[in-house]
Design an enzyme around this catalytic site. Sequence first.
Site, short mmCIF file in Angstrom:
data_model
loop_
_atom_site.label_atom_id
_atom_site.label_comp_id
_atom_site.label_asym_id
_atom_site.label_seq_id
_atom_site.Cartn_x
_atom_site.Cartn_y
_atom_site.Cartn_z
N ASP A 68 0.84 -1.20 0.00
CA ASP A 68 0.00 0.00 0.00
C ASP A 68 0.87 1.25 0.00
OD1 ASP A 68 0.93 -0.55 2.58
OD2 ASP A 68 -1.03 -1.02 3.37
N ASP A 135 -7.35 -2.69 14.47
CA ASP A 135 -8.78 -2.80 14.10
C ASP A 135 -9.03 -3.95 13.13
OD1 ASP A 135 -7.67 -1.85 11.74
OD2 ASP A 135 -8.94 -0.06 11.61
N HIS A 137 -7.40 -4.46 10.30
CA HIS A 137 -7.17 -4.18 8.87
C HIS A 137 -5.99 -5.00 8.34
CE1 HIS A 137 -4.48 -0.52 10.03
NE2 HIS A 137 -3.67 -1.43 9.54
N GLU A 142 -9.69 -1.36 5.55
CA GLU A 142 -10.27 -1.11 6.87
C GLU A 142 -11.55 -1.93 7.03
OE1 GLU A 142 -8.51 0.26 8.95
OE2 GLU A 142 -7.70 2.22 8.40
C1 F6R Z 1 1.53 -1.64 6.06
C2 F6R Z 1 0.21 -2.24 6.20
C3 F6R Z 1 -0.54 -2.24 7.47
C4 F6R Z 1 0.31 -2.67 8.68
C5 F6R Z 1 -0.52 -2.63 9.93
C6 F6R Z 1 0.29 -2.98 11.17
O1 F6R Z 1 2.02 -1.81 4.76
O2 F6R Z 1 -0.26 -2.71 5.25
O3 F6R Z 1 -1.63 -3.11 7.37
O4 F6R Z 1 0.79 -3.95 8.46
O5 F6R Z 1 -1.06 -1.35 10.09
O6 F6R Z 1 1.25 -2.00 11.35
P1 F6R Z 1 2.39 -2.17 12.46
O7 F6R Z 1 3.23 -3.29 12.03
O8 F6R Z 1 3.12 -0.86 12.44
O9 F6R Z 1 1.67 -2.41 13.74
#
Ligand code: F6R
Length: 259
Positions: A68, A135, A137, A142
């Site tokens: 992303d 959450d 995601h 989301e």
């Molecule tokens: C990042 C992504 C997000 C993260 C998620 C967890 O490319 O796609 O889904 O994997 O927000 O983030 P961290 O590892 O910082 O807790």
Amino acid sequence: MEVVALSSDLEVATVAADVIESIVRRHPEAVVGLATGSTPGPTYRELIRRHQSDQGPDYDRVQVFILDEYVGLAPNHPKSYRQTIARELTDDLGLAPDRVHGPDMSDVREAGSRYESKITGVGGIDIQLLGIGTDGHLAFNEPGSSLASLTRLKTLTPETRRDNARFFACSEDVPRHAITQGLGTIQRARQLLLIATGAAKAGAIAAAVEGPLTSSCPASVIQLHPHATVLVDFDAASGLRRLEYYRHVYETKPDWKSI
Ligand code: F6R
């Protein structure tokens, strides 16, 4: 789906690095999908450590696709995911910049479909490394995201913006939108490797692994995938009801059965 509970984030990193390396050894031209954020940091550092001490495979022919990208950050912005993955991993693995792909943000309206074509054009993703949001995601899909969605623009929830504020000077700087691979895009990868560490992820992991398949927990879509592995430390595993069974499965796994 296989769930592997390990004692620390470093053990998660070791096993994740083993899995990624074994694919690159088997397929030197592997297409690797990568997540950003805090969780993959130890895995990336482990891959770099092995590569630089000549224990790792050659990555020259690998192609990388990021999951992303934020909307509204200049391509050379240090917090853009393209820059982040170069700084945290691919530069040190010796990958040429043109082998590291992200959505083309020059036209946000076309970025999703173009990224889909690019992924399809290289024959799809061999292994997709994933993190999970508090959450639930997956990438920036989301809660409420279609389980069949393809790469497109998504609006970040307040919870995600709050979680990611630590990467920016102030919370207002966190972008409100991202172009993200869809849940359908992620499902097309040949193998999924979801990693999660820390107690803050326990609820999301329990919902994704043992809860119902629902767009309310986008990460639950991994339940549909024929080859998905979840690597968690004990804190992130602490909400799992079947934890004892997962540990038993891992401990008694036949030698020939790899992740
Ligand atoms: C990042 C992504 C997000 C993260 C998620 C967890 O490319 O796609 O889904 O994997 O927000 O983030 P961290 O590892 O910082 O807790």
